[in-house]
Design an enzyme around this catalytic site. Structure first.
Site, short mmCIF file in Angstrom:
data_model
loop_
_atom_site.label_atom_id
_atom_site.label_comp_id
_atom_site.label_asym_id
_atom_site.label_seq_id
_atom_site.Cartn_x
_atom_site.Cartn_y
_atom_site.Cartn_z
N LYS A 172 -5.82 5.06 8.09
CA LYS A 172 -4.68 5.81 7.55
C LYS A 172 -4.99 7.31 7.51
O LYS A 172 -4.08 8.13 7.69
CB LYS A 172 -4.32 5.28 6.17
CG LYS A 172 -3.79 3.85 6.23
CD LYS A 172 -3.34 3.33 4.89
CE LYS A 172 -2.73 1.93 5.05
NZ LYS A 172 -2.18 1.40 3.80
N SER A 186 0.79 -1.24 0.00
CA SER A 186 0.00 0.00 0.00
C SER A 186 0.82 1.28 0.00
O SER A 186 0.27 2.37 -0.17
CB SER A 186 -0.96 0.01 1.19
OG SER A 186 -0.26 0.02 2.41
#
Length: 342
Positions: free
Chosen positions: A281, A236
């Site tokens: 996040k 990611s």
């Protein structure tokens, strides 16, 4: 006497409190991780400096014990996943960790490829054999090979790719013996295995030694680039890697003085892909003081990472701007259009 009894009671109570933390449930818990500046992690030889920063964002994930499970049930931004959603069937913790590190390596290579091509630098490819991702139970490789082993010779013959490896195996029959040259922890050793027939439904009737494998390749670029991702796993961070690498390759500073966080996979053709835990996040980026967050848009789908990031940003009442991104090129154009921060 009473003191001894009191001590025994206290010891028993301590055991009862601590013991559940070592009993793992069949779940994983994820929670907000950190947003980390990429400039100290990535270094392009003689690369350009930047006035702001690009940041990768992470989630903290681990096996659930009784306490962490209960806490997660009552925390909006702790996510609970059944173990089968995280690890493949029969995949061990070690195999899962190796797979995550391989995905990270792949994301780094894609990021380097995309950034150097965009900056106009040539790239060369070097193939070094194959990595073992997992070992199949009941097959010859069990207890002989481990996830993370690198195989680069079979019967003394060097090969460069998984295709060459599989082609060599396909010419053999069950019972024939192979001698593999294996690198583990930077040390070489040889191991001999007999080919056998797979019994699982997916590979039934095929011949092999019982390993899942992927190509081990590296990119040769000039100027040189170093990416010290250490124990960060998964793909990611690839998108943000590509932006930081490109920004060090070109004179124009794409950060424009802003602190820019984000996430997303990156393919070798520059497409930015979906990731898990976008909500966590966003929280990590906000805590780190990011002013802009770049989120995978997934071509505008209703349940995209971008939409989830927007919702979380609203929930936590952040001033951080959430920007939808589909490709590396789109991100570069957006950043080039930013007014420099005063």
């Amino acid at each position: 006497m009473k003191n001894k009894k009191r001590i025994r009671v206290l010891i028993l109570a301590a055991i009862l409190i601590v013991a559940p933390s070592f009993y793992f449930l069949p779940y994983y818990i994820s929670k907000p991780g950190i947003a980390k500046e990429l400039a100290p992690i990535i270094e392009v030889e003689d690369g350009y400096d930047e006035s702001g920063s690009f940041m990768l964002t992470t989630v903290r994930m681990g096996r659930a014990n009784i306490y962490s499970y209960i806490l997660a049930r009552f925390n909006q931004y702790h996510e609970i996943f059944p173990i089968e959603q995280i690890r493949a069937e029969d995949e061990t913790e070690e195999e899962y960790s190796v797979r995550q590190l391989y995905l990270m390596d792949s994301s780094k290579y894609n990021a380097i490829e995309v950034a150097y091509k965009k900056a106009g630098y040539p790239i060369k490819y070097q193939h070094n054999g194959v990595y073992v991702l997992n070992v199949v139970k009941g097959m010859p490789a069990e207890d002989r090979l481990k996830p993370g082993d690198r195989i680069f010779k079979v019967d003394g013959n060097e090969f460069q790719s998984s295709a060459e490896f599989m082609d060599y195996i396909s010419q053999k029959t069950a019972g024939e013996q192979l001698t593999l040259t294996v690198e583990r922890n930077h040390k070489l050793h040889e191991t001999s295995l007999k080919l056998d027939v797979f019994n699982d439904e997916e590979n039934k009737g095929k011949i092999g030694i019982g390993i899942g494998l992927v190509d081990d390749k590296e990119l040769i670029v000039e100027p040189d680039v170093t990416v010290n991702s250490k124990e960060i796993g998964g793909p990611s961070a690839g998108f943000m890697f590509s932006l930081e690498i490109y920004n060090q390759l070109v004179e124009e500073d794409l950060t424009r003085g802003y602190h820019i966080a984000g996430t997303g996979t990156i393919s070798s053709n520059g497409e930015v892909g979906e990731i898990g835990g976008i909500q966590l996040k966003v929280i990590a980026a906000d805590k780190a003081g990011a002013e802009i967050f770049l989120a995978p848009n997934q071509n505008g789908t209703k349940d995209s990472n971008y939409q989830d990031a927007l919702k979380t940003a609203k929930d936590i009442n952040t001033d951080m701007k959430i920007v939808p991104i589909d490709t590396f090129e789109e991100a570069v154009k957006y950043l080039e259009s930013l007014e420099p921060k005063k």
